[in-house]
Write an enzyme that holds these catalytic residues in place. Structure first.
Site, PDB file in Angstrom:
ATOM      1  N   CYS A   7       0.823  -1.230   0.000  1.00 37.06           N
ATOM      2  CA  CYS A   7       0.000   0.000   0.000  1.00 37.06           C
ATOM      3  C   CYS A   7       0.854   1.277   0.000  1.00 37.06           C
ATOM      4  O   CYS A   7       0.518   2.260  -0.688  1.00 37.06           O
ATOM      5  CB  CYS A   7      -0.968  -0.004   1.174  1.00 37.06           C
ATOM      6  SG  CYS A   7      -0.246  -0.585   2.707  1.00 37.06           S
ATOM      7  N   HIS A  59      -2.098   6.511   4.790  1.00 37.85           N
ATOM      8  CA  HIS A  59      -0.661   6.640   5.005  1.00 37.85           C
ATOM      9  C   HIS A  59      -0.199   8.003   4.475  1.00 37.85           C
ATOM     10  O   HIS A  59      -0.489   8.364   3.319  1.00 37.85           O
ATOM     11  CB  HIS A  59       0.107   5.549   4.242  1.00 37.85           C
ATOM     12  CG  HIS A  59      -0.168   4.152   4.728  1.00 37.85           C
ATOM     13  ND1 HIS A  59      -0.866   3.867   5.890  1.00 37.85           N
ATOM     14  CD2 HIS A  59       0.196   2.940   4.204  1.00 37.85           C
ATOM     15  CE1 HIS A  59      -0.924   2.555   6.055  1.00 37.85           C
ATOM     16  NE2 HIS A  59      -0.301   1.969   5.055  1.00 37.85           N
TER      17      HIS A  59
HETATM   18  N1  LIG Z   1      -4.078  -3.965   5.752  1.00 37.93           N
HETATM   19  C1  LIG Z   1      -3.458  -3.293   4.745  1.00 37.93           C
HETATM   20  O1  LIG Z   1      -3.461  -2.034   4.642  1.00 37.93           O
HETATM   21  C2  LIG Z   1      -2.754  -4.037   3.657  1.00 37.93           C
HETATM   22  C3  LIG Z   1      -2.262  -3.289   2.611  1.00 37.93           C
HETATM   23  C4  LIG Z   1      -1.653  -3.936   1.551  1.00 37.93           C
HETATM   24  C5  LIG Z   1      -1.535  -5.306   1.571  1.00 37.93           C
HETATM   25  N2  LIG Z   1      -2.017  -6.040   2.618  1.00 37.93           N
HETATM   26  C6  LIG Z   1      -1.881  -7.489   2.512  1.00 37.93           C
HETATM   27  O2  LIG Z   1      -3.194  -8.079   2.437  1.00 37.93           O
HETATM   28  C7  LIG Z   1      -3.167  -9.358   3.046  1.00 37.93           C
HETATM   29  C8  LIG Z   1      -4.242  -9.420   4.114  1.00 37.93           C
HETATM   30  O3  LIG Z   1      -3.948  -8.466   5.131  1.00 37.93           O
HETATM   31  P1  LIG Z   1      -4.977  -8.110   6.280  1.00 37.93           P
HETATM   32  O4  LIG Z   1      -4.432  -6.877   6.893  1.00 37.93           O
HETATM   33  O5  LIG Z   1      -6.372  -8.103   5.790  1.00 37.93           O
HETATM   34  O6  LIG Z   1      -4.809  -9.397   7.270  1.00 37.93           O
HETATM   35  P2  LIG Z   1      -5.824  -9.966   8.370  1.00 37.93           P
HETATM   36  O7  LIG Z   1      -6.748  -8.917   8.851  1.00 37.93           O
HETATM   37  O8  LIG Z   1      -4.969 -10.668   9.378  1.00 37.93           O
HETATM   38  O9  LIG Z   1      -6.720 -11.084   7.582  1.00 37.93           O
HETATM   39  C9  LIG Z   1      -6.208 -12.324   7.167  1.00 37.93           C
HETATM   40  C10 LIG Z   1      -7.288 -13.130   6.446  1.00 37.93           C
HETATM   41  O10 LIG Z   1      -6.708 -14.336   5.924  1.00 37.93           O
HETATM   42  C11 LIG Z   1      -7.418 -15.486   6.418  1.00 37.93           C
HETATM   43  N3  LIG Z   1      -6.479 -16.586   6.619  1.00 37.93           N
HETATM   44  C12 LIG Z   1      -5.457 -16.688   7.497  1.00 37.93           C
HETATM   45  N4  LIG Z   1      -4.807 -17.860   7.354  1.00 37.93           N
HETATM   46  C13 LIG Z   1      -5.458 -18.540   6.383  1.00 37.93           C
HETATM   47  C14 LIG Z   1      -5.284 -19.818   5.786  1.00 37.93           C
HETATM   48  N5  LIG Z   1      -4.300 -20.653   6.170  1.00 37.93           N
HETATM   49  N6  LIG Z   1      -6.146 -20.204   4.802  1.00 37.93           N
HETATM   50  C15 LIG Z   1      -7.144 -19.380   4.402  1.00 37.93           C
HETATM   51  N7  LIG Z   1      -7.358 -18.157   4.942  1.00 37.93           N
HETATM   52  C16 LIG Z   1      -6.529 -17.737   5.901  1.00 37.93           C
HETATM   53  C17 LIG Z   1      -8.039 -15.022   7.716  1.00 37.93           C
HETATM   54  O11 LIG Z   1      -9.169 -15.862   7.992  1.00 37.93           O
HETATM   55  P3  LIG Z   1      -9.690 -16.156   9.509  1.00 37.93           P
HETATM   56  O12 LIG Z   1     -10.414 -14.918   9.950  1.00 37.93           O
HETATM   57  O13 LIG Z   1     -10.576 -17.325   9.318  1.00 37.93           O
HETATM   58  O14 LIG Z   1      -8.463 -16.454  10.325  1.00 37.93           O
HETATM   59  C18 LIG Z   1      -8.440 -13.588   7.327  1.00 37.93           C
HETATM   60  O15 LIG Z   1      -9.616 -13.631   6.567  1.00 37.93           O
HETATM   61  C19 LIG Z   1      -1.742  -9.553   3.587  1.00 37.93           C
HETATM   62  O16 LIG Z   1      -0.984 -10.283   2.633  1.00 37.93           O
HETATM   63  C20 LIG Z   1      -1.221  -8.129   3.740  1.00 37.93           C
HETATM   64  O17 LIG Z   1       0.171  -8.054   3.664  1.00 37.93           O
HETATM   65  C21 LIG Z   1      -2.640  -5.437   3.660  1.00 37.93           C
END
Ligand SMILES: NC(=O)c1ccc[n+]([C@@H]2O[C@H](COP(=O)([O-])OP(=O)(O)OC[C@H]3O[C@@H](n4cnc5c(N)ncnc54)[C@H](OP(=O)(O)O)[C@@H]3O)[C@@H](O)[C@H]2O)c1
Length: 307
Positions: free
Chosen positions: A152, A241
């Site tokens: 991001c 950000h």
């Molecule tokens: N937040 C940001 O601003 C941002 C920006 C750019 C990129 N990202 C990227 O986007 C991705 C998600 O980030 P996030 O912030 O949304 O993370 P998050 O809130 O921790 O969410 C993770 C998600 O993945 C699922 N998950 C975890 N382990 C899994 C598995 N083994 N199999 C299937 N599903 C699984 C979780 O499901 P459960 O709820 O069932 O555990 C949840 O739905 C990451 O790669 C992060 O680096 C995030």
């Protein structure tokens, strides 16, 4: 006749980014969320029972009863467009499984971003990189493909650098960030760590900004050669950000000349680099993350890589 909407599945739909996907896709003219997938902890539950307070409640009027499925192509019966909001630790092989099974995958995770034939796409900046999916499909022999969107911070930075790069070239870019808590996912950073505090470290973030910026601003096959140096800080804001950017262009320019190509905050001369400096602010989930992935899918649909 209005064409039927294409089905979309969100992997990691219960997380911070996944919920933003579901929300942004509500009422999308070309796409509709027809499946949501997450980890074993959530599989089998109604979607409404798995999400916190991040999602707008009216979205759950339509989708709240969807049963969360496993993040595997076997869980789907039809062609779907796949949006991946999976953690990087698990995203790589799962996204490959979907691409092998013929699905177009739009990923937020960093697992495949630097693969030479995976487009690292920020559509207003490098739409021409979309054509890399052809090389990717030739190499993998998969019916589907993977398109990544940048971290991001890099999405916001590269959008602001693009007009400078095109007009003057870029030699050096230094960026210092103030990044919102939602960038760390949910539940993310412990409240006792972030309240009334600034955390001067975000794991792997600086490295991502430094390498992804050059891939995005280069040609599809040759990265740019800008010296990029990033310092990333987490601050107690919820979304958005802020980035303080210092840039030395190859052709010397003034803030007045640069302002003819770009419109950002506090554009002014920088005496240390003998260049310019400015402030840029972007929403990490909308301009980075989920919003960027959806723009990427729209681009690939418009370019007929998805029929
Ligand atoms: N937040 C940001 O601003 C941002 C920006 C750019 C990129 N990202 C990227 O986007 C991705 C998600 O980030 P996030 O912030 O949304 O993370 P998050 O809130 O921790 O969410 C993770 C998600 O993945 C699922 N998950 C975890 N382990 C899994 C598995 N083994 N199999 C299937 N599903 C699984 C979780 O499901 P459960 O709820 O069932 O555990 C949840 O739905 C990451 O790669 C992060 O680096 C995030």
């Amino acid at each position: 006749m209005v064409p039927a909407k294409k089905k979309a599945v969100v992997l990691g739909a219960t997380g911070m980014m996944g919920q933003k996907f579901v929300q942004l896709l509500a009422n999308h003219p070309w796409l509709e969320v027809s499946a949501v997938a997450a980890s074993d902890k959530s599989v089998g539950k109604p979607y409404a029972a798995t999400v916190g307070g991040q999602i707008q409640r009216h979205v759950l009027d339509d989708l709240g009863d969807l049963q969360v499925v496993e993040a595997t192509p076997r869980a789907l019966d039809d062609p779907y467009i796949v949006f991946s909001a999976l953690p990087t630790e698990v995203a790589g092989p799962i996204e490959e499984d979907f691409a092998k099974a013929g699905f177009p995958v739009f990923s937020n995770a960093s697992s495949h971003r630097m693969d030479h034939d995976v487009p690292l796409l920020n559509p207003e900046v490098n739409a021409e990189h979309a054509s890399l999916v052809e090389a990717q499909k030739r190499r993998t022999q998969w019916d589907g493909f993977i398109v990544a969107n940048p971290n991001c911070t890099t999405a916001i930075l590269s959008l602001s650098l693009k007009p400078l790069y095109d007009r003057f070239g870029l030699e050096t870019v230094i960026v210092s960030t103030m990044q919102a808590i939602s960038g760390a996912g949910y539940p993310g950073v412990a409240s006792l760590d972030i309240l009334e505090n600034v955390i001067p470290f975000i794991r792997n973030e600086e490295e991502k900004v430094e390498r992804e910026t050059n891939k995005i601003l280069g040609t599809p096959t040759k990265p740019a050669t800008i010296t990029v140096s990033a310092s990333c800080q987490r601050v107690p804001t919820i979304h958005g950000h802020i980035e303080a950017v210092f840039a030395k262009t190859r052709t010397p320019t003034s803030p007045e000349e640069a302002a003819k190509s770009m419109s950002v905050g506090r554009l002014r001369r920088d005496s240390a680099l003998n260049g310019i400096k400015y402030i840029v602010l972007g929403h990490n989930l909308v301009r980075g993350g989920a919003g960027c992935s959806i723009l990427n899918a729209e681009l690939l649909m418009a370019q007929k890589y998805i029929q």
